[in-house]
Design a protein around this motif. Sequence first.
Motif, short mmCIF file in Angstrom:
data_model
loop_
_atom_site.label_atom_id
_atom_site.label_comp_id
_atom_site.label_asym_id
_atom_site.label_seq_id
_atom_site.Cartn_x
_atom_site.Cartn_y
_atom_site.Cartn_z
N PRO A 38 0.80 -1.24 0.00
CA PRO A 38 0.00 0.00 0.00
C PRO A 38 0.83 1.28 0.00
CG PRO A 38 -0.93 -1.58 1.54
CD PRO A 38 0.35 -2.17 1.05
N MET A 39 2.01 1.25 0.63
CA MET A 39 2.81 2.46 0.66
C MET A 39 3.43 2.78 -0.70
SD MET A 39 2.48 3.83 3.62
CE MET A 39 0.76 3.28 3.43
N ASP A 40 3.71 1.77 -1.50
CA ASP A 40 4.16 2.03 -2.87
C ASP A 40 2.99 2.49 -3.72
OD1 ASP A 40 4.65 1.47 -5.75
OD2 ASP A 40 6.60 0.81 -5.03
N ARG A 41 1.90 1.76 -3.67
CA ARG A 41 0.76 2.03 -4.55
C ARG A 41 0.05 3.33 -4.24
NH1 ARG A 41 -2.90 -2.01 -3.27
NH2 ARG A 41 -4.22 -1.29 -4.98
N HIS A 42 0.00 3.71 -2.96
CA HIS A 42 -0.78 4.89 -2.57
C HIS A 42 0.04 6.09 -2.13
CE1 HIS A 42 -4.40 2.53 -2.92
NE2 HIS A 42 -3.92 1.62 -2.08
N VAL A 43 1.37 5.92 -2.00
CA VAL A 43 2.21 7.02 -1.54
C VAL A 43 3.36 7.28 -2.50
CG1 VAL A 43 3.58 7.95 0.38
CG2 VAL A 43 1.60 6.49 0.85
N MET A 44 4.29 6.31 -2.62
CA MET A 44 5.50 6.56 -3.39
C MET A 44 5.23 6.77 -4.88
SD MET A 44 6.34 5.36 -0.45
CE MET A 44 7.40 4.40 0.60
N THR A 45 4.52 5.85 -5.51
CA THR A 45 4.25 5.98 -6.94
C THR A 45 3.40 7.21 -7.25
OG1 THR A 45 4.56 3.62 -7.38
CG2 THR A 45 3.21 4.85 -8.94
N PRO A 46 2.32 7.48 -6.49
CA PRO A 46 1.57 8.72 -6.75
C PRO A 46 2.42 9.99 -6.56
CG PRO A 46 0.22 7.21 -5.48
CD PRO A 46 1.59 6.61 -5.54
N LEU A 47 3.33 9.98 -5.57
CA LEU A 47 4.21 11.13 -5.38
C LEU A 47 5.06 11.35 -6.62
CD1 LEU A 47 5.51 13.36 -3.65
CD2 LEU A 47 7.09 11.61 -2.77
N ALA A 48 5.63 10.27 -7.15
CA ALA A 48 6.45 10.38 -8.36
C ALA A 48 5.63 10.94 -9.52
CB ALA A 48 7.03 9.02 -8.72
N ALA A 58 10.50 18.28 -15.67
CA ALA A 58 11.81 18.84 -15.32
C ALA A 58 12.36 18.24 -14.03
CB ALA A 58 11.71 20.36 -15.19
N LEU A 59 11.47 17.72 -13.20
CA LEU A 59 11.88 17.04 -11.97
C LEU A 59 11.08 15.75 -11.88
CD1 LEU A 59 13.44 17.04 -9.26
CD2 LEU A 59 11.45 18.18 -8.24
N THR A 60 11.78 14.63 -11.81
CA THR A 60 11.10 13.34 -11.75
C THR A 60 11.65 12.52 -10.59
OG1 THR A 60 12.69 12.35 -13.30
CG2 THR A 60 10.66 13.27 -14.23
N ILE A 61 10.85 11.56 -10.16
CA ILE A 61 11.25 10.64 -9.10
C ILE A 61 11.12 9.22 -9.65
CG2 ILE A 61 10.70 9.73 -6.82
CD1 ILE A 61 9.57 12.45 -6.08
N LYS A 62 12.20 8.46 -9.56
CA LYS A 62 12.17 7.06 -9.95
C LYS A 62 12.15 6.22 -8.69
CE LYS A 62 14.39 3.45 -12.72
NZ LYS A 62 15.47 3.12 -13.67
N VAL A 63 11.13 5.37 -8.57
CA VAL A 63 10.96 4.54 -7.38
C VAL A 63 11.72 3.23 -7.56
CG1 VAL A 63 9.31 3.38 -5.86
CG2 VAL A 63 8.71 5.58 -6.93
N TYR A 64 12.54 2.90 -6.57
CA TYR A 64 13.28 1.63 -6.55
C TYR A 64 12.71 0.78 -5.40
CZ TYR A 64 16.75 3.81 -9.62
OH TYR A 64 17.39 4.42 -10.67
N PRO A 65 11.78 -0.14 -5.68
CA PRO A 65 11.16 -0.93 -4.62
C PRO A 65 11.99 -2.16 -4.26
CG PRO A 65 10.17 -1.48 -6.72
CD PRO A 65 11.21 -0.42 -7.00
N ALA A 66 11.51 -2.89 -3.26
CA ALA A 66 12.03 -4.23 -2.93
C ALA A 66 13.54 -4.25 -2.69
CB ALA A 66 11.65 -5.22 -4.03
N GLY A 67 14.09 -3.18 -2.16
CA GLY A 67 15.51 -3.16 -1.84
C GLY A 67 16.43 -3.10 -3.04
N GLU A 68 15.97 -2.54 -4.16
CA GLU A 68 16.81 -2.50 -5.36
C GLU A 68 18.07 -1.65 -5.16
OE1 GLU A 68 14.59 -1.28 -8.75
OE2 GLU A 68 13.28 -3.03 -8.74
N LEU A 69 18.02 -0.68 -4.26
CA LEU A 69 19.20 0.14 -3.99
C LEU A 69 19.96 -0.36 -2.76
CD1 LEU A 69 18.05 3.80 -4.75
CD2 LEU A 69 19.26 2.18 -6.22
#
Length: 333
Positions: A38-48, A58-69
């Motif tokens: 839910p935090m990815d679907r309703h918070v992180m991805t919508p924020l991006a 001009a400003l973008t956010i790329k989400v790296y889920p599941a410990g990709e970083l």
Amino acid sequence: MVKTILATLAVGLALVSAAPALEAKELKLAHFMSPQHPMDRHVMTPLAETVGAASGGALTIKVYPAGELGAGPNQQYRRAVTGIADIAFNLPQYTPTQFKRSALLHVPGLFTSPEQATRTIWDNMEALAPDFTEVKLLAYWTNNPSLLFTRNKPVRSLADMQGLKVRVPDPVSAKIVEAWGGIPVSMPATEAYNAMSTGVVDAVMIDASAVSSYNLQEVTKYATMNIPGALSTFTLIMNQAAYDGLDDTQKGIIEAETGLPLSLKAAEAFRMAGDKGVAMLKDAKVELIELDPATVTAFQSAMQAPVEAFLQAEGTAGGFDALAFVAGFKTAN
């Protein structure tokens, strides 16, 4: 002379027009849950999505889920501080030595719902400022008060807690479980399912949203619904240098899309996920136990002195009055 000046100007203009356009700024956002959480679907991805739209790309956010970083929930704070991630989803209770004040907000009974807790926290954010001296705070919210999920033993009384190995989310909950006669086992939520299924723990203290996130209904036979459990706190934090490197327009977009509004959206998502989790428990025929008022009082009485002693010790170690800190949030309610 005039021809020379005009020629020079023409060359300069040609060089300017040939210069590449400024590249769009991309921020890396790291978290450790699945993209279905839910935090990815309703918070992180919508924020991006909203940041990208507001900035015209001009400003973008790329989400790296599941410990990709980088794997491990406990390292989220360091990823933001060191710049491995520009933005990180961080649980203060996983690094309590850094978040001395935030960790104390997990005292049971301090808040009643995610939205109420989140508003109260933002109304008193100045009291939490020392926790965020190394990073830029973008959002701060909570989930629902914890339930007690048990593997094969129902907890209907204080006596039923004796000897139970219980997964706990934070130091406050560990002291509480000890006071109830249980054995606290600290571990991230991501390990709760395996720990329950293999018998590493007998029970898990966590909020109901974890059912849909981690399928706890598959390894739970009983759930004690109104045990005096703590809730957990969550933050989005940003590398300070990454924030300082934005221009004023980009900073304005970040400010407009984060803060209290984003925090309340996240809190609402947790509440809705908690409602879904309870429904899933019912569908899975998990027995839902409601303690009577006298039993709830017995649990509260058993934990009162240990919690006060814990707060006193934490305040002494941290150089502040922890009892007054917690009392301030109680008064704010």
